[in-house]
Each structure stands twice: as C-alpha cells, then as structure tokens.
Design a protein around this motif. Structure first.
Motif, PDB file in Angstrom:
ATOM      1  N   UNK A  45     -41.969 -15.825   6.190  1.00 53.82           N
ATOM      2  CA  UNK A  45     -41.440 -17.103   5.357  1.00 53.82           C
ATOM      3  C   UNK A  45     -41.320 -18.209   6.462  1.00 53.82           C
ATOM      4  N   UNK A  46     -40.456 -17.855   7.491  1.00 54.83           N
ATOM      5  CA  UNK A  46     -40.162 -18.800   8.386  1.00 54.83           C
ATOM      6  C   UNK A  46     -41.625 -19.271   9.022  1.00 54.83           C
ATOM      7  N   UNK A  65     -37.741 -25.943  -2.765  1.00 51.83           N
ATOM      8  CA  UNK A  65     -38.091 -25.301  -3.903  1.00 51.83           C
ATOM      9  C   UNK A  65     -38.550 -23.823  -3.624  1.00 51.83           C
ATOM     10  N   UNK A  66     -39.667 -23.764  -2.502  1.00 49.53           N
ATOM     11  CA  UNK A  66     -40.020 -22.556  -1.810  1.00 49.53           C
ATOM     12  C   UNK A  66     -38.787 -21.784  -1.422  1.00 49.53           C
ATOM     13  N   UNK A  67     -37.873 -22.321  -0.644  1.00 45.94           N
ATOM     14  CA  UNK A  67     -36.787 -21.499  -0.037  1.00 45.94           C
ATOM     15  C   UNK A  67     -35.742 -21.043  -1.342  1.00 45.94           C
ATOM     16  N   UNK A  85     -44.394 -19.604   7.392  1.00 50.71           N
ATOM     17  CA  UNK A  85     -44.791 -20.511   6.146  1.00 50.71           C
ATOM     18  C   UNK A  85     -44.148 -21.849   6.114  1.00 50.71           C
ATOM     19  N   UNK A  86     -42.787 -21.914   6.302  1.00 42.06           N
ATOM     20  CA  UNK A  86     -42.064 -23.094   6.103  1.00 42.06           C
ATOM     21  C   UNK A  86     -42.257 -23.985   7.414  1.00 42.06           C
ATOM     22  N   UNK A  87     -42.416 -23.105   8.501  1.00 38.03           N
ATOM     23  CA  UNK A  87     -42.709 -24.068   9.889  1.00 38.03           C
ATOM     24  C   UNK A  87     -43.893 -24.956   9.555  1.00 38.03           C
ATOM     25  N   UNK A  88     -44.889 -24.123   8.925  1.00 33.22           N
ATOM     26  CA  UNK A  88     -46.083 -24.695   8.670  1.00 33.22           C
ATOM     27  C   UNK A  88     -46.122 -26.180   7.945  1.00 33.22           C
ATOM     28  N   UNK A 131     -39.079  -4.085   6.826  1.00 30.40           N
ATOM     29  CA  UNK A 131     -39.748  -4.882   5.816  1.00 30.40           C
ATOM     30  C   UNK A 131     -38.882  -6.153   5.522  1.00 30.40           C
ATOM     31  N   UNK A 132     -37.625  -6.159   5.630  1.00 34.10           N
ATOM     32  CA  UNK A 132     -37.102  -7.676   5.472  1.00 34.10           C
ATOM     33  C   UNK A 132     -37.349  -8.265   6.623  1.00 34.10           C
ATOM     34  N   UNK A 133     -37.472  -7.985   7.646  1.00 32.24           N
ATOM     35  CA  UNK A 133     -37.803  -8.725   9.230  1.00 32.24           C
ATOM     36  C   UNK A 133     -39.225  -9.136   8.953  1.00 32.24           C
TER      37      UNK A 133
END
Length: 110
Positions: A33-34, A55-57, A36-39, A25-27
C-alpha cells in the motif's frame, strides 16, 4: 512439555504461528500500500489525484481493520482470505493441525 488447547481448539503453538503469520501478512500488505500511494503521490498533477489517494487510503483502512481478525474463532476465515488474496502461503501456516490447513485451503478457493 504440555500443550495447552484453548476452548476454540487452538494450541498455544498454533496461536504463536498464527500471530507470526498475521504480522508478516500485514507487513506485506501495508508495504504494498505504501508503495502504491508513493507512486500515486509522485505522479500527482492536480487536486483530483489528491482526493483519489484519500479515497484509496480510506477504503484500505476500512478493509485492513476488518481483515486481520485474530480472534481464534475467526482465524480459519482470516487465513483463507489472506491465502486467496496472496498475502500468505499455505506453507507459512505449517505447524497448524492438518484439519485446520485443509479448511483454510478449501475456503480460500471459494
């Protein structure tokens, strides 16, 4: 083969299943998240966007640090939240005692 049950009522097999499911689940959540941030970084056009990523991070780090509580007394609640959010399925928890599965399922609907 003897099954060891901890003071909190979790067998060694259930603890192994729990750890495997929590890791998966963590993976899943961190990979999402990665992406989303990359986008967001790829579409960044100004400093305000950079601070939004920050802020998101920051918020997500706080969320993740508290969410994946692997302490035995908290596992039912941890799994219920992960199930509710869609990071795990009830089937992945196969091998846990049926009463624990019922509690997880019920709590995930609240």
């Amino acid at each position: 083969m003897t099954t060891t049950i901890t003071e909190t009522g979790w067998t060694t097999k259930e603890i192994e299943i729990s750890q495997r499911v929590l890791n998966k689940a963590y993976q899943r959540e961190t990979e999402t998240l990665v992406a989303e941030v990359r986008h967001k970084v790829n579409s960044m056009t100004n400093m305000e966007h950079l601070w939004q990523v920050h802020d998101i991070l920051s918020a997500k780090r706080y969320d993740l640090d508290g969410k994946y509580d692997a302490r035995e007394p908290m596992l039912i609640f941890t799994f219920a939240q992960l199930l509710k959010e869609g990071w795990i399925s009830l089937e992945e928890l196969g091998g846990l005692e049926s009463a624990k599965l019922a509690k997880i399922s019920s709590l995930s609907k609240i």
